[in-house]
Design a protein around this motif. Structure first.
Motif, PDB file in Angstrom:
ATOM      1  N   THR A 306     -31.881  53.092  46.779  1.00 59.87           N
ATOM      2  CA  THR A 306     -31.794  51.818  45.976  1.00 59.87           C
ATOM      3  C   THR A 306     -31.956  50.593  46.550  1.00 59.87           C
ATOM      4  OG1 THR A 306     -29.326  51.687  46.335  1.00 59.87           O
ATOM      5  CG2 THR A 306     -29.716  53.081  44.379  1.00 59.87           C
ATOM      6  N   GLY A 307     -31.696  50.460  47.655  1.00 66.84           N
ATOM      7  CA  GLY A 307     -32.067  49.264  48.472  1.00 66.84           C
ATOM      8  C   GLY A 307     -33.507  49.020  48.664  1.00 66.84           C
ATOM      9  N   ASN A 308     -34.107  50.260  48.642  1.00 72.59           N
ATOM     10  CA  ASN A 308     -35.499  50.108  48.732  1.00 72.59           C
ATOM     11  C   ASN A 308     -36.408  49.757  47.156  1.00 72.59           C
ATOM     12  OD1 ASN A 308     -38.158  52.233  48.017  1.00 72.59           O
ATOM     13  ND2 ASN A 308     -38.657  50.868  49.584  1.00 72.59           N
ATOM     14  N   VAL A 309     -35.589  50.208  46.200  1.00 70.94           N
ATOM     15  CA  VAL A 309     -36.381  50.311  45.064  1.00 70.94           C
ATOM     16  C   VAL A 309     -35.892  48.699  44.340  1.00 70.94           C
ATOM     17  CG1 VAL A 309     -35.954  50.831  42.419  1.00 70.94           C
ATOM     18  CG2 VAL A 309     -36.129  52.395  44.333  1.00 70.94           C
ATOM     19  N   GLU A 310     -34.751  48.240  44.846  1.00 71.04           N
ATOM     20  CA  GLU A 310     -34.519  46.803  44.418  1.00 71.04           C
ATOM     21  C   GLU A 310     -35.610  45.849  44.988  1.00 71.04           C
ATOM     22  OE1 GLU A 310     -29.423  47.453  44.512  1.00 71.04           O
ATOM     23  OE2 GLU A 310     -30.656  46.472  46.471  1.00 71.04           O
ATOM     24  N   GLY A 311     -35.847  45.767  46.283  1.00 70.31           N
ATOM     25  CA  GLY A 311     -36.888  45.110  46.838  1.00 70.31           C
ATOM     26  C   GLY A 311     -38.204  45.322  46.276  1.00 70.31           C
ATOM     27  N   GLN A 312     -38.459  46.724  46.023  1.00 68.37           N
ATOM     28  CA  GLN A 312     -39.826  46.991  45.295  1.00 68.37           C
ATOM     29  C   GLN A 312     -39.741  46.221  44.017  1.00 68.37           C
ATOM     30  OE1 GLN A 312     -42.593  48.579  46.603  1.00 68.37           O
ATOM     31  NE2 GLN A 312     -41.511  48.069  48.477  1.00 68.37           N
ATOM     32  N   TRP A 313     -38.847  46.302  43.348  1.00 65.90           N
ATOM     33  CA  TRP A 313     -38.920  45.750  41.946  1.00 65.90           C
ATOM     34  C   TRP A 313     -38.763  44.244  41.977  1.00 65.90           C
ATOM     35  CZ3 TRP A 313     -39.603  47.844  37.289  1.00 65.90           C
ATOM     36  CH2 TRP A 313     -39.229  47.196  36.185  1.00 65.90           C
ATOM     37  N   PHE A 314     -37.982  43.627  42.849  1.00 66.72           N
ATOM     38  CA  PHE A 314     -38.007  42.070  43.025  1.00 66.72           C
ATOM     39  C   PHE A 314     -39.552  41.678  43.535  1.00 66.72           C
ATOM     40  CE2 PHE A 314     -38.184  38.633  46.065  1.00 66.72           C
ATOM     41  CZ  PHE A 314     -37.507  37.642  45.467  1.00 66.72           C
ATOM     42  N   LEU A 315     -40.160  42.181  44.429  1.00 63.64           N
ATOM     43  CA  LEU A 315     -41.590  41.959  44.802  1.00 63.64           C
ATOM     44  C   LEU A 315     -42.851  42.237  43.595  1.00 63.64           C
ATOM     45  CD1 LEU A 315     -41.815  43.304  48.356  1.00 63.64           C
ATOM     46  CD2 LEU A 315     -41.599  41.066  47.721  1.00 63.64           C
ATOM     47  N   LYS A 316     -42.412  43.027  42.777  1.00 65.51           N
ATOM     48  CA  LYS A 316     -43.405  43.366  41.496  1.00 65.51           C
ATOM     49  C   LYS A 316     -43.213  42.448  40.413  1.00 65.51           C
ATOM     50  CE  LYS A 316     -45.977  46.401  43.703  1.00 65.51           C
ATOM     51  NZ  LYS A 316     -47.487  46.093  43.962  1.00 65.51           N
ATOM     52  N   ARG A 317     -41.872  42.302  40.231  1.00 65.09           N
ATOM     53  CA  ARG A 317     -41.317  41.872  39.182  1.00 65.09           C
ATOM     54  C   ARG A 317     -40.412  40.217  39.048  1.00 65.09           C
ATOM     55  NH1 ARG A 317     -42.358  45.568  34.760  1.00 65.09           N
ATOM     56  NH2 ARG A 317     -44.034  46.703  35.809  1.00 65.09           N
ATOM     57  N   GLY A 318     -40.283  39.923  40.248  1.00 62.38           N
ATOM     58  CA  GLY A 318     -39.381  38.666  40.513  1.00 62.38           C
ATOM     59  C   GLY A 318     -38.076  38.789  40.170  1.00 62.38           C
ATOM     60  N   ASP A 319     -37.537  40.009  39.913  1.00 63.00           N
ATOM     61  CA  ASP A 319     -36.251  39.862  39.544  1.00 63.00           C
ATOM     62  C   ASP A 319     -35.336  40.747  40.679  1.00 63.00           C
ATOM     63  OD1 ASP A 319     -33.867  39.479  38.054  1.00 63.00           O
ATOM     64  OD2 ASP A 319     -34.387  40.822  36.400  1.00 63.00           O
ATOM     65  N   LEU A 320     -34.435  40.379  41.280  1.00 59.02           N
ATOM     66  CA  LEU A 320     -33.613  41.354  42.166  1.00 59.02           C
ATOM     67  C   LEU A 320     -32.213  41.635  41.493  1.00 59.02           C
ATOM     68  CD1 LEU A 320     -33.118  42.082  45.050  1.00 59.02           C
ATOM     69  CD2 LEU A 320     -31.708  39.920  45.674  1.00 59.02           C
ATOM     70  N   LEU A 321     -32.325  42.805  40.950  1.00 52.16           N
ATOM     71  CA  LEU A 321     -31.079  43.500  40.490  1.00 52.16           C
ATOM     72  C   LEU A 321     -30.548  44.506  41.354  1.00 52.16           C
ATOM     73  CD1 LEU A 321     -32.885  44.567  37.164  1.00 52.16           C
ATOM     74  CD2 LEU A 321     -31.555  42.625  37.494  1.00 52.16           C
ATOM     75  N   SER A 322     -29.360  44.517  41.531  1.00 54.72           N
ATOM     76  CA  SER A 322     -28.065  45.364  42.334  1.00 54.72           C
ATOM     77  C   SER A 322     -28.311  46.679  41.564  1.00 54.72           C
ATOM     78  CB  SER A 322     -27.051  44.760  42.348  1.00 54.72           C
ATOM     79  OG  SER A 322     -26.069  46.008  43.276  1.00 54.72           O
ATOM     80  N   LEU A 323     -28.804  47.873  41.824  1.00 61.14           N
ATOM     81  CA  LEU A 323     -28.863  48.797  41.277  1.00 61.14           C
ATOM     82  C   LEU A 323     -27.812  50.094  41.460  1.00 61.14           C
ATOM     83  CD1 LEU A 323     -32.787  49.286  41.425  1.00 61.14           C
ATOM     84  CD2 LEU A 323     -31.641  48.597  39.638  1.00 61.14           C
TER      85      LEU A 323
END
Length: 489
Positions: A306-323
């Motif tokens: 989830t930590g990895n996906v959180e970072g990937q989503w932030f870099l692609k979509r600009g939104d940091l979400l706690s998953l």
């Protein structure tokens, strides 16, 4: 109080479960018969270690020996079968005759690397006294004879010079006086009292409190030994895990499934091409959520992913979400919830489920529950997952370009880690024994010591506010052995 010297000699430093098979790029070979001269040193090491568990003055006399060897990189793993006789004294002439004898068949696994040896496994059982060669034991062995690296009976490690029959132990042991000074116990009692206050410990009975204090003292001796052997700047000592036995710590906080290898095959990502910047930290760039706490549950694999996906989503979509890690614990049908899991399987589960909910929508409980995943609440999805390079320079370059990385490491010494850059001896923190999944968030240097910055999942009251710093550039503790990432298009 009884002397603690025997405990100092018997306490081992090698944690965890059976070794993972070497990665495909480690130069691993198949098992092969070993010539007798090749077995001499590992057999001598195994018998010397075995003899430490005997009564004072007793000895073990070897009989038939057979073995196989498996080479990997610069090391070799030996599987040995040895018949031996236990005698109650070193000189039978000094014993009352007839001298009682016990014949055993023992199986040993010995890792040899860079001139050092470590005993990974031992099992001894009774065997027919008329047996002439190594065969199959006729039983489960005497109490205490069967153990793995987690046992208190495993030797630290030793060198065996070619022309010296004496066992040398250049790093053993601290506190080698018998008896230990009284002020040692006074200091330990004071430390234990402070530990109880700091971490708000309560024990149900006086007997349990006494037992936990003995565990605490043993752990402080272990921590001092780890400290003496560390080549970095790390400091080891009292942590919130200091009253847990090694077995308890492994069971509650580590991940036994990682030793089986990477799991589901992923495509190998291409090299970035550009060199890595001198330093990088995704925390400063807003790509990392706060440190979380897996609790007494071996779900580190879910937190790493989830930590990895959180970072990937932030870099692609600009939104940091706690998953939600709990979604993976409950709904990943391949992994084993609190019993462990593999990042590669978790990526696949996210794709199969259709994405991840947030922590707010699917909160963490720290134990397996009925899957309550709702596709309507999915906030994040992934398109694929990739395996990353084992070259640390390429790994650093990929991280700086693409975001935090899911990795798995050998958690040697982490039970007592407080701060600084950890750099254990390779033999003690071998990449063969990976047992904990974490998140690589950056790298840099402190006083010319290169490090990886690693987000752990044991809360902010462990390590450096929840972070672990590990030596970079030496493959320390397998940091580069199982790196991976989700792909978000």
């Amino acid at each position: 109080m009884a002397s603690w010297l025997p405990l100092v000699w018997l306490l081992g430093l090698l944690p965890g479960a059976a070794p993972a098979p070497p990665r495909r790029d480690a130069g691993a070979q198949a098992w092969a018969p070993a010539a007798p001269e090749l077995l001499r040193r590992p057999v001598r090491f195994a018998l010397d270690t075995y003899s430490r568990g005997l009564a004072a003055g007793a000895r073990a006399v070897p009989g038939a020996v057979s073995g196989r060897v498996r080479r990997a990189g610069r090391g070799a793993l030996y599987a040995l079968e040895v018949t031996l006789e236990e005698l109650p004294c070193k000189d039978p002439a000094e014993c009352q005759l007839p001298v009682p004898r016990r014949t055993l068949l023992c199986s040993f696994e010995v890792l040899s690397e860079l001139g050092k040896h470590a005993l990974l496994k031992q099992h001894c059982g009774p065997v027919d006294t008329e047996m002439k060669g190594a065969g199959r034991a006729q039983g489960c062995g005497q109490p205490g004879a069967d153990f793995t690296r987690g046992s208190a009976l495993i030797s630290l490690f030793q060198s065996f010079p070619e022309d010296n029959n004496e066992t040398l132990s250049p790093f053993l042991p601290l506190l080698d006086r018998d008896p230990l000074p009284q002020d040692f116990y006074v200091k330990m009692a004071s430390l234990f009292k402070d530990f109880i206050t700091t971490y708000n410990r309560t024990y149900e009975t006086e007997e349990e409190a006494q037992w936990r204090m003995s565990v605490f003292i043993n752990n402080m001796i272990r921590a001092q030994k780890i400290q003496a052997l560390d080549r970095g700047t790390a400091q080891y000592g009292v942590t919130k895990f200091s009253d847990l036995t090694e077995e308890e710590f492994r069971t509650f906080y580590l991940n036994p499934l990682l030793k089986g290898g990477p799991g589901k095959k992923m495509r190998l990502v291409k090299s970035v091409g550009d060199p890595a910047p001198p330093e990088w930290d995704w925390r400063r760039k807003g790509a990392v959520t706060k440190v979380k706490n897996q609790g007494m549950c071996g779900s580190c694999w879910a937190f790493s992913v989830t930590g990895n996906v959180e970072g990937q989503w932030f870099l692609k979509r600009g939104d940091l979400l706690s998953l939600s890690e709990q979604e993976l614990v409950d709904c990943d049908r391949v992994d084993k919830a609190c019993m462990g899991g593999l990042p590669s399987n978790a990526y696949s589960a996210i794709k199969t489920l259709g994405g991840l909910e947030t922590e707010d929508d699917y909160s963490y409980s720290g134990h397996l529950q009925t899957c309550s995943f709702s596709a309507d609440k999915v906030k994040v999805y992934i398109n694929d997952s990739v395996e990353l390079s084992h070259d640390e320079q390429e790994l650093a370059a990929w991280l700086a370009t693409n975001g935090p990385v899911s990795i798995a490491i050998n958690a040697f010494g982490m039970q007592f880690y407080r701060h600084g850059i950890s750099h254990p001896l390779r033999l003690l923190c071998s990449p063969w024994f990976i047992d904990h999944a974490v998140l690589l968030v950056g790298y840099g240097n402190r006083s010319d010591v290169p490090f990886w910055a690693i987000k752990n999942s044991w809360g902010t009251d462990w390590g450096e506010e929840g972070y672990y710093y590990l030596h970079r550039g030496s493959g320390a503790c397998g940091v580069n052995a199982m790196a991976s990432s989700a792909v978000v298009n």
